[in-house]
Write an enzyme that holds these catalytic residues in place. Structure first.
Site, PDB file in Angstrom:
ATOM      1  N   LYS A 154     -13.328 -84.168  23.436  1.00 37.01           N
ATOM      2  CA  LYS A 154     -11.861 -84.307  23.207  1.00 37.01           C
ATOM      3  C   LYS A 154     -11.716 -85.573  22.177  1.00 37.01           C
ATOM      4  O   LYS A 154     -10.574 -86.153  22.004  1.00 37.01           O
ATOM      5  CB  LYS A 154     -11.363 -84.810  24.661  1.00 37.01           C
ATOM      6  CG  LYS A 154     -11.586 -83.672  25.533  1.00 37.01           C
ATOM      7  CD  LYS A 154     -10.735 -82.310  25.034  1.00 37.01           C
ATOM      8  CE  LYS A 154      -9.238 -82.490  25.250  1.00 37.01           C
ATOM      9  NZ  LYS A 154      -8.627 -81.061  25.453  1.00 37.01           N
TER      10      LYS A 154
HETATM   11  C1  LIG Z   1     -15.000 -81.380  30.804  1.00 36.40           C
HETATM   12  C2  LIG Z   1     -14.367 -80.663  29.768  1.00 36.40           C
HETATM   13  N1  LIG Z   1     -14.655 -79.202  29.476  1.00 36.40           N
HETATM   14  C3  LIG Z   1     -13.849 -78.470  28.712  1.00 36.40           C
HETATM   15  C4  LIG Z   1     -12.616 -78.782  28.264  1.00 36.40           C
HETATM   16  C5  LIG Z   1     -11.792 -77.919  27.444  1.00 36.40           C
HETATM   17  O1  LIG Z   1     -11.503 -78.257  26.107  1.00 36.40           O
HETATM   18  P1  LIG Z   1      -9.966 -77.601  25.828  1.00 36.40           P
HETATM   19  O2  LIG Z   1      -8.920 -78.697  26.155  1.00 36.40           O
HETATM   20  O3  LIG Z   1     -10.159 -77.940  24.066  1.00 36.40           O
HETATM   21  O4  LIG Z   1      -9.824 -76.364  25.852  1.00 36.40           O
HETATM   22  C6  LIG Z   1     -12.273 -80.249  28.459  1.00 36.40           C
HETATM   23  C7  LIG Z   1     -10.948 -80.822  28.213  1.00 36.40           C
HETATM   24  O5  LIG Z   1      -9.918 -80.433  28.147  1.00 36.40           O
HETATM   25  C8  LIG Z   1     -13.053 -81.041  29.286  1.00 36.40           C
HETATM   26  O6  LIG Z   1     -12.655 -82.267  29.756  1.00 36.40           O
END
Ligand SMILES: Cc1ncc(COP(=O)(O)O)c(C=O)c1O
Length: 454
Positions: free
Chosen positions: A44
């Site tokens: 992120k």
């Molecule tokens: C621990 C974790 N895994 C996966 C994601 C997924 O990423 P995205 O928001 O880009 O789909 C996030 C964030 O939202 C996250 O905090």
């Protein structure tokens, strides 16, 4: 000198490593993109930086301004890191169920944290609504809104996608990513398909989340899945979405850490489990890249705590376990006798009498249940006291009279753990793989230990 001008220049450029131990039974290449090596510790950081740079460029964030975002996790850390470096004030709203450790992490960067009650997302007191109001009422306030902001996925089109293409010399055939806001999978997916439309994009999604066909029912893995479709997820980007249980996510995360030495978070387990399923059907020419979003350091008191894992029914002890006590109760009872909060006290009494049980959980859904759907308990003793004192309560909803949920225990925990867990309670709620599946009372335990058949 090989020196970066600021930490923000170090966002992205994460390495890819082969996972040939956990992938030893596969013929394909199984590669991991280590997003936890970003300076704020997760994938992120990329959208956090890109959303802030874009807001500076279009004037929606001015010098001395305030960034306000509803987040409890990795996006908060990314934004707080960027805000610290570029001199912005930062306010995060989060629900009250979020662990103190996560609040402290954001405060450590100098951010302010506003705690909101856990209510539906469209309730005026919800953390999303409070953030929107705070952003509008704070002079110089700016709400990045990671679920809808196109600069979230744009960060992955500009950086993560090209990195993966270059690092695999264009040989990638499959990308596996979890879906939270959808920014990661959508951005990387669009970039890779623009380079080679044959590359397969695979989503990994918790059971219950809408992306894999669920209704938005709760699950335990954090940071991914959703209960509605956000703007940052392009529904056409994934060729396939694989549904993954909490059990498979958590146990796979622990395996990755122990077998590869890569300390990963729960959502990495979701992604790797999906990749292992996918990889079974692939040959030696396939190059599978799995995005690993964050590190296991944020989950030491959950995924990596054997007590927490056992209590939720994710681990199994040797010898006699709670599962045997449940089996001993006999097959004539439905597995989890329950009542709903809107049903009447009269109805609750009649269910207790019909099945000859003395207490039952109050739940707001139908089995197979999720832990967050258990909202309380009613017992014959407490109901009797209530209606004796006030007969009119007979026709009131159970929600008005219920007690707190029972203590919980995992199906794989040893029998003697139940006695300790009972304490002053009359029963414990049994969890299997994070799902409530039954209750064990003090007398069930005694019957089992004494070998008494009912
Ligand atoms: C621990 C974790 N895994 C996966 C994601 C997924 O990423 P995205 O928001 O880009 O789909 C996030 C964030 O939202 C996250 O905090």
């Amino acid at each position: 000198m090989e020196v970066a001008d600021s930490l923000l220049d170090l966002v992205g450029g994460t390495p890819i490593v082969r996972m040939d131990r956990i992938g030893r039974d596969l013929s394909c290449h199984l590669l991991a993109k280590l997003e936890y090596l970003n300076p704020g510790g997760s994938v992120k950081d990329r959208p956090a930086l890109s959303m802030i740079l874009a807001a500076e460029a279009d004037g929606s964030l001015q010098p001395g301004g305030t960034i306000v975002e509803p987040t409890s996790g990795n996006t908060g850390v990314g934004l707080a890191m960027v805000a610290a470096r570029r001199g912005y004030r930062c306010i995060f709203t989060m629900p009250d169920k979020i662990a103190e450790e996560k609040r402290q992490l954001l405060r450590a960067y100098g951010a302010e944290v506003v705690i909101c009650p856990t209510v539906a997302h469209d309730h005026p007191d919800s953390y999303t609504e409070v953030a929107a109001r705070l952003a509008a009422s704070t002079p110089g306030g700016y709400l990045p809104n990671q679920y809808e902001n196109p600069n979230n996925q744009a960060a992955h089109v500009a950086t993560t996608g090209p990195e993966i293409w270059r690092q695999t010399a264009g040989r990638i055939t499959h990308l596996v990513s979890t879906i939270g806001t959808g920014g990661t999978i959508t951005g990387i997916g669009h970039y890779l398909k623009s380079m080679n439309p044959d590359i397969q994009i695979i989503g990994a999604d918790p059971e219950g989340s809408v992306y894999s066909g669920g209704t938005g029912r709760p699950y335990l893995v954090e940071g991914i899945g959703h209960d509605y479709w956000p703007g940052n997820y392009d529904r056409t980007v994934a060729d396939r979405v694989i549904e993954v249980s909490d059990r498979d996510s958590f146990l796979t995360a622990r395996r990755v850490t122990r077998e590869e030495g890569i300390l990963v978070g729960g959502s990495c387990g979701t992604a790797v489990w999906a990749a292992l399923q996918l990889g079974r059907d692939l040959g030696p020419d396939a190059v599978v890249v799995v995005v690993l979003p964050d590190s296991g350091r944020g989950y030491l008191s959950k995924v990596y705590d054997d007590g927490w894992m056992a209590d939720h029914g994710f681990l199994r002890a040797g010898g006699d376990t709670i599962e045997a006590v449940l089996a001993h109760k006999g097959a004539d009872l439905p597995p989890l006798i329950h009542i709903h909060p809107e049903e009447t006290v009269r109805a609750a009494i009649s269910v207790l009498r019909e099945y000859g049980v003395s207490q039952m959980p109050v739940v707001r859904a139908e089995p197979p249940l999720r832990l967050a759907e258990v909202v309380g308990t009613v017992s014959d003793r407490a109901l009797l006291e209530t209606v004796l004192g006030e007969p009119a309560m007979m026709d009131e909803p159970v929600a008005k009279v219920m007690g707190p949920p029972l203590p919980m225990i995992g199906t794989g925990e040893p029998v003697d753990a139940a006695a300790k867990r009972l304490g002053d309670a009359s029963a414990v709620l049994v969890l299997d793989g994070g799902h409530p599946t039954g209750i064990v009372t003090r007398s069930d335990l005694l019957d089992y230990l004494a070998g008494i058949e009912r």
